[in-house]
Scaffold this motif. Sequence first.
Motif, PDB file in Angstrom:
ATOM      1  N   LEU A 190       0.821  -1.204   0.000  1.00  0.00           N
ATOM      2  CA  LEU A 190       0.000   0.000   0.000  1.00  0.00           C
ATOM      3  C   LEU A 190       0.861   1.263   0.000  1.00  0.00           C
ATOM      4  O   LEU A 190       1.924   1.300   0.605  1.00  0.00           O
ATOM      5  CB  LEU A 190      -0.910   0.031   1.232  1.00  0.00           C
ATOM      6  N   PRO A 191       0.372   2.318  -0.661  1.00  0.00           N
ATOM      7  CA  PRO A 191       1.088   3.601  -0.627  1.00  0.00           C
ATOM      8  C   PRO A 191       1.120   4.170   0.793  1.00  0.00           C
ATOM      9  O   PRO A 191       0.311   3.811   1.644  1.00  0.00           O
ATOM     10  CB  PRO A 191       0.259   4.501  -1.538  1.00  0.00           C
ATOM     11  N   LYS A 192       2.057   5.101   1.008  1.00  0.00           N
ATOM     12  CA  LYS A 192       2.235   5.673   2.336  1.00  0.00           C
ATOM     13  C   LYS A 192       0.974   6.370   2.847  1.00  0.00           C
ATOM     14  O   LYS A 192       0.686   6.332   4.042  1.00  0.00           O
ATOM     15  CB  LYS A 192       3.399   6.653   2.330  1.00  0.00           C
ATOM     16  N   SER A 193       0.200   7.006   1.982  1.00  0.00           N
ATOM     17  CA  SER A 193      -0.998   7.712   2.434  1.00  0.00           C
ATOM     18  C   SER A 193      -2.035   6.746   2.985  1.00  0.00           C
ATOM     19  O   SER A 193      -2.706   7.042   3.980  1.00  0.00           O
ATOM     20  CB  SER A 193      -1.600   8.538   1.298  1.00  0.00           C
ATOM     21  N   VAL A 194      -2.146   5.566   2.381  1.00  0.00           N
ATOM     22  CA  VAL A 194      -3.088   4.568   2.861  1.00  0.00           C
ATOM     23  C   VAL A 194      -2.596   3.998   4.188  1.00  0.00           C
ATOM     24  O   VAL A 194      -3.374   3.834   5.133  1.00  0.00           O
ATOM     25  CB  VAL A 194      -3.305   3.445   1.814  1.00  0.00           C
ATOM     26  N   ARG A 195      -1.313   3.721   4.268  1.00  0.00           N
ATOM     27  CA  ARG A 195      -0.737   3.196   5.512  1.00  0.00           C
ATOM     28  C   ARG A 195      -0.918   4.208   6.647  1.00  0.00           C
ATOM     29  O   ARG A 195      -1.232   3.843   7.771  1.00  0.00           O
ATOM     30  CB  ARG A 195       0.738   2.864   5.318  1.00  0.00           C
TER      31      ARG A 195
END
Length: 174
Positions: A17-22
């Motif tokens: 997952l991308p950092k924003s989702v994490r």
Amino acid sequence: MTKVSGLRALEVKLKRLPKSVRSAIKQALAESADDIVSTQKHLAPVSPGGTHGWPPGQLRDSIVATFGDGTVPKYAAFAPRSSRHKSGRRIVRSNDPDLSVTITAGDSVVRYAHLVEFGTHPHPQGGKFKGTMHPGTAAQAFFYPGYRVHKKRVKARISRAINRATKSIAAGGA
């Protein structure tokens, strides 16, 4: 301890997952942990005069959330028993430490959280009162009911966070 099926597959997907989702998931986990801990502290029994010379509320105050890979309080109840540090403290290991939280009750002073949660059976006493029978104690559940109250909300909050973050990415957001 709750068993989760399909955990390995989920962890593989979460790592991609991308950092924003994490970040959104981590925020949802933090909010959820705060809610669970708050409810558990509200449900924890408090002896009006304290216990054995200790001030009242020791059990309640020992309920904490530990984020990431880290050591939980020594003698904490309800913590995974999978691995221990050389100091004897339990270490919680996750395949993704950024997306994990462990909630425990008890510490080096409060070693009786599990006895309060589940109660005790009548049993012969030792030590100063050797030869007498302890009548046992009734269970005063506070830990697992506090978790169960929030279980569905936690799942929903994390799902909403993932959906919002992925929709934001799909719409061209960061």
